[in-house]
Enzyme design. Structure first.
Site, PDB file in Angstrom:
ATOM      1  N   CYS A 120       0.809  -1.228   0.000  1.00  0.00           N
ATOM      2  CA  CYS A 120       0.000   0.000   0.000  1.00  0.00           C
ATOM      3  C   CYS A 120       0.842   1.278   0.000  1.00  0.00           C
ATOM      4  O   CYS A 120       0.321   2.355  -0.279  1.00  0.00           O
ATOM      5  CB  CYS A 120      -0.966  -0.002   1.181  1.00  0.00           C
ATOM      6  SG  CYS A 120      -2.094  -1.418   1.192  1.00  0.00           S
ATOM      7  N   HIS A 253      -3.221   7.266   2.045  1.00  0.00           N
ATOM      8  CA  HIS A 253      -3.637   5.957   1.558  1.00  0.00           C
ATOM      9  C   HIS A 253      -5.045   5.690   2.059  1.00  0.00           C
ATOM     10  O   HIS A 253      -5.352   5.857   3.238  1.00  0.00           O
ATOM     11  CB  HIS A 253      -2.675   4.886   2.065  1.00  0.00           C
ATOM     12  CG  HIS A 253      -3.159   3.489   1.886  1.00  0.00           C
ATOM     13  ND1 HIS A 253      -3.672   3.034   0.683  1.00  0.00           N
ATOM     14  CD2 HIS A 253      -3.231   2.441   2.749  1.00  0.00           C
ATOM     15  CE1 HIS A 253      -4.027   1.769   0.821  1.00  0.00           C
ATOM     16  NE2 HIS A 253      -3.772   1.389   2.063  1.00  0.00           N
ATOM     17  N   ASN A 283     -10.066  -0.074  -0.222  1.00  0.00           N
ATOM     18  CA  ASN A 283      -8.611  -0.011  -0.180  1.00  0.00           C
ATOM     19  C   ASN A 283      -8.069  -0.636  -1.467  1.00  0.00           C
ATOM     20  O   ASN A 283      -8.143  -1.850  -1.649  1.00  0.00           O
ATOM     21  CB  ASN A 283      -8.108  -0.764   1.049  1.00  0.00           C
ATOM     22  CG  ASN A 283      -6.592  -0.753   1.185  1.00  0.00           C
ATOM     23  OD1 ASN A 283      -5.873  -0.383   0.270  1.00  0.00           O
ATOM     24  ND2 ASN A 283      -6.105  -1.181   2.345  1.00  0.00           N
TER      25      ASN A 283
END
Length: 326
Positions: A120, A253, A283
């Site tokens: 990520c 993020h 996500n």
């Protein structure tokens, strides 16, 4: 000698057509005998929907339209690109790099291409690497892409993880400039936390050894994430000689709304200064920051001259931040 800098001159993104709402996902889970609800997901994550690829779609199939949109926004042709960096944990194949496949699909050849795997945090890492390569004269116009098909890694018998992730891609064109665009970068990792977020399987002798599905200790990730993101944010601000008051937009993020809100609070930033897309995208790992950036740019929220703080945290455990003037 005039110092070289890099600036973002174009952004782009792409989402696969299949939108999966919480209600859709809850229905699918119910068929497996797993209980969940829209309320349960929203309260814990802020996620209302995500996009999943169709079976035939690959990581590069998402990356290419995102890249093309960024190239067009920069007023360039694909042939103008002289570096491609793709951040992904879900490549088309073990090798070659997805960046090489993207290069071919864009119809260009000759320039260096490679993938970055920091989960990520991948886009932050990729952006920092491309910035350094432009600064030292290795490249002039870089295409930096985050692209993921995380739905392929999900265990749909685990309601604590399968509701979190989605698929998508985001891209930027980074060009050499005589004036600073990227003001500072800060990258870190701590390998002792490998086990709290990982896909432990691997290919050996033509078979998958170990589990090919994502596992996560959500509480451990949450505790680590807010702290390290705050430190990285303060580090890039210090390197650039800036303060929290100079931040026009925080683009974190897009993992979990509570982590994002916690990060903004530590930086004393009001909620309206944070770009949020997690409710619609989930996500998307390395794609989440460039996806959010592009959506904010195209919505008219972000304008030239504003100062943006980008930051991410992911499996590894990796984390980092980039401060830039758009």
């Amino acid at each position: 000698m005039t110092r070289r800098y890099s600036r973002i001159t174009g952004t782009g993104s792409y989402l696969p057509p299949r939108r999966v709402s919480n209600e859709d996902l809850v229905s699918e889970l119910a068929e497996r005998g797993i209980e969940s609800s829209d309320q349960w997901i929203v309260e814990r994550t802020g996620i209302q929907a995500r996009h999943f690829v169709d079976p035939e779609m690959m990581c590069s199939d998402l990356a290419v339209p995102a890249a093309q949109a960024a190239i067009q926004a920069a007023g360039l042709q694909a042939s103008d690109i002289d570096l491609i960096v793709v951040a992904t944990s879900t490549p088309d194949m073990v090798f070659p790099a997805t960046a090489a496949i993207v290069q071919n699909k864009l119809g260009i050849a000759g320039c260096p291409v490679f993938d970055v795997q920091a989960v990520c945090s991948g886009f932050i890492y990729a952006l920092a690497v491309a910035d350094a390569m432009i600064a030292n004269g290795t490249a002039n116009r870089a295409l930096v892409i985050g692209s993921e098909v995380f739905s392929r890694l999900l265990d749909f018998n685990d309601r604590t993880t399968c509701v979190l992730f989605g698929d998508g891609a985001g891209a930027v064109v980074l060009e050499a400039s005589s004036t600073p665009g990227i003001l500072a970068t800060d990258l870190h990792a701590d390998g002792k936390h490998v086990g709290i977020l990982c896909v432990p399987g691997h290919v050996s002798g033509g078979k998958v050894t170990g589990s090919p599905l994502l596992t996560m200790d959500g509480q451990a990730v949450f505790k680590l994430a807010v702290g390290v993101l705050d430190k990285a944010a303060r580090a890039v601000l210090a390197k650039a000689g800036k303060t929290e008051a100079d931040i026009d937009w925080l683009i974190p993020h897009q993992a979990n709304i509570r982590i994002m809100q916690g990060t903004a609070k530590k930086l004393h930033l009001p909620p309206e200064k944070m770009v949020v897309t997690v409710h619609e995208h989930g996500n998307t790992s390395a794609a989440s920051i460039p996806l959010a950036l592009d959506h904010a740019v195209r919505a008219g929220k972000i304008s030239k001259g504003q100062t943006l703080l980008l930051e991410g945290v992911g499996g590894g455990f990796t984390w980092g931040a980039v401060l830039l003037e758009f």
